[in-house]
Design an enzyme around this catalytic site. Structure first.
Site, mmCIF file in Angstrom:
data_model
loop_
_atom_site.group_PDB
_atom_site.id
_atom_site.type_symbol
_atom_site.label_atom_id
_atom_site.label_comp_id
_atom_site.label_asym_id
_atom_site.label_seq_id
_atom_site.Cartn_x
_atom_site.Cartn_y
_atom_site.Cartn_z
ATOM 1 N N LYS A 118 0.840 -1.200 0.000
ATOM 2 C CA LYS A 118 0.000 0.000 0.000
ATOM 3 C C LYS A 118 0.876 1.252 0.000
ATOM 4 O O LYS A 118 0.411 2.337 -0.374
ATOM 5 C CB LYS A 118 -0.927 -0.008 1.216
ATOM 6 N N TYR A 153 1.247 3.947 6.748
ATOM 7 C CA TYR A 153 2.599 3.394 6.632
ATOM 8 C C TYR A 153 3.638 4.510 6.683
ATOM 9 O O TYR A 153 4.695 4.366 7.307
ATOM 10 C CB TYR A 153 2.756 2.621 5.320
#
Length: 361
Positions: A118, A153
């Site tokens: 991702k 992230y």
């Protein structure tokens, strides 16, 4: 820290990655070993599939709760929009790091951070943004710039990096992880195994819940044992410190070939791709909670609820990509990590393991 006294804390030890990191650390020939291993999760794991010998001590706590995190870790010194993911995940990591570093006798020296692809695609499961994302062109490689979208992230990477140079870190960007656990929020093999079991139980065809593009084009996976080995390698290899690494098995597959294998190992009839009526696995499985309960009872499986592990919305996203989901492993090899796996063999291995653990029939 001397090699003979390495200590690891695995936050999320009952998940696929965490479980296999513990298994690798406890191998007699593990790099940097012997290791003392602390395992942490919100709930104690069932002994039916989690041997107590995997960890020297298990710690149950909720990392969202700062007080609970401090209380439980000081002795050892996703569904929704992406902003919500950022808030929750940053809080958990911040609480863990704060608790570990606040002890006067803290020995924390390295953090391995588990993320994924991702990083290169953007918040693909955020319903407010998923139709507007423009990701990087695969194969994905680690020096690609960050995308202009919120991404938890990125926030977690920045958080661990902010603690340098008092500690080092490594980032591990996996593909679709395959492994055996009933505690992972998104476990593709468990979801597909449950879907196949429902199809068998109701005499429904085991239809591919994706697009013709993903059926015919390449994808990759990450074996959880290879991922665990990379975590350990990075933790004890100086050259790998403060670096991000992709982690895949090193081979590719098409879902067409994979579906034939899955049909065989799940003991259902193979059905070729057919997109005429737009089959939707989310709609198919949304009312199957009671059917799953029947299957669990019939086969004497571990007492699980479908909603505990089956996020079919996430599976649907992956199987509807309009690009080939592949990552480069060149950087890992250049830095000295050569872990790899045969994806087809490992899928078969993990399905047998899931059956042995009584997670799927």
């Amino acid at each position: 820290m001397e090699n003979q006294h390495y200590v690891a804390l695995i936050v999320g030890v009952t998940g696929m990655a965490g479980l296999n990191i513990a298994q690798v650390l406890k191998k007699p020939d593990c790099m940097g070993g012997p290791w003392k291993v602390y395992g942490a999760a919100r709930r104690p794991p069932p002994h039916s599939w989690f041997p107590p010998s995997l960890v020297d001590r298990f710690i149950a706590f909720d990392a969202v709760d700062a007080a609970a995190t401090e209380t439980n870790l000081s002795p050892v010194a996703h569904e929704g929009d992406e902003e919500a993911n950022i808030a929750v995940n940053r809080t958990m990591l911040h609480n863990v790091l704060t608790a570990l570093k606040s002890s006067p006798s803290s020995r924390l020296s390295h953090v391995t951070l588990q993320t994924g692809t991702k990083h290169y695609m953007g918040p693909i499961q955020d319903p407010t943004r998923s139709n507007q994302l423009v990701g990087h062109e695969p194969p994905f490689h680690e020096n690609m710039p960050r995308l202009p979208y919120p991404n938890f992230y990125y926030v977690l990477e920045d958080l661990v990096a902010s603690h340098a140079p008092s500690l080092t870190y490594s980032v591990h960007r996996s593909s679709i992880i395959i492994g055996a656990s009933s505690r992972s929020a998104i476990n593709a093999l468990v979801m597909l195994g449950a879907y196949a079991a429902v199809c068998r139980h109701l005499r429904l065809p085991f239809r591919y819940p994706g697009t013709r593009y993903t059926w015919e084009h390449f994808c990759d996976m990450t074996d959880s044992e290879v991922l665990a080995e990379q975590h350990v390698w990075a933790a004890v290899t100086n050259k790998a410190k403060n670096q991000a690494f992709n982690c895949t098995n090193g081979d590719l597959f098409t879902w067409k070939r994979m579906w034939k294998l899955l049909s065989e190992v799940f003991d259902v009839e193979f059905v070729g791709f057919d997109d005429e009526d737009g089959f939707d696995v989310v709609e198919c499985m949304k009312d199957k909670d009671e059917i799953w309960d029947e299957i669990v009872e019939t086969y004497g499986l571990l007492k699980t609820k479908l909603k505990e592990f089956a996020c079919y919305e996430a599976l649907k996203v992956v199987l509807h990509f309009d690009f080939q989901h592949v990552s480069s492993m060149n950087k890992s090899k250049e830095y000295g990590f050569f872990g790899h796996a045969d994806t087809f063999k490992r899928v078969t291995f993990w399905v047998h393991k899931l059956r042995f653990m009584k997670i799927i029939p």
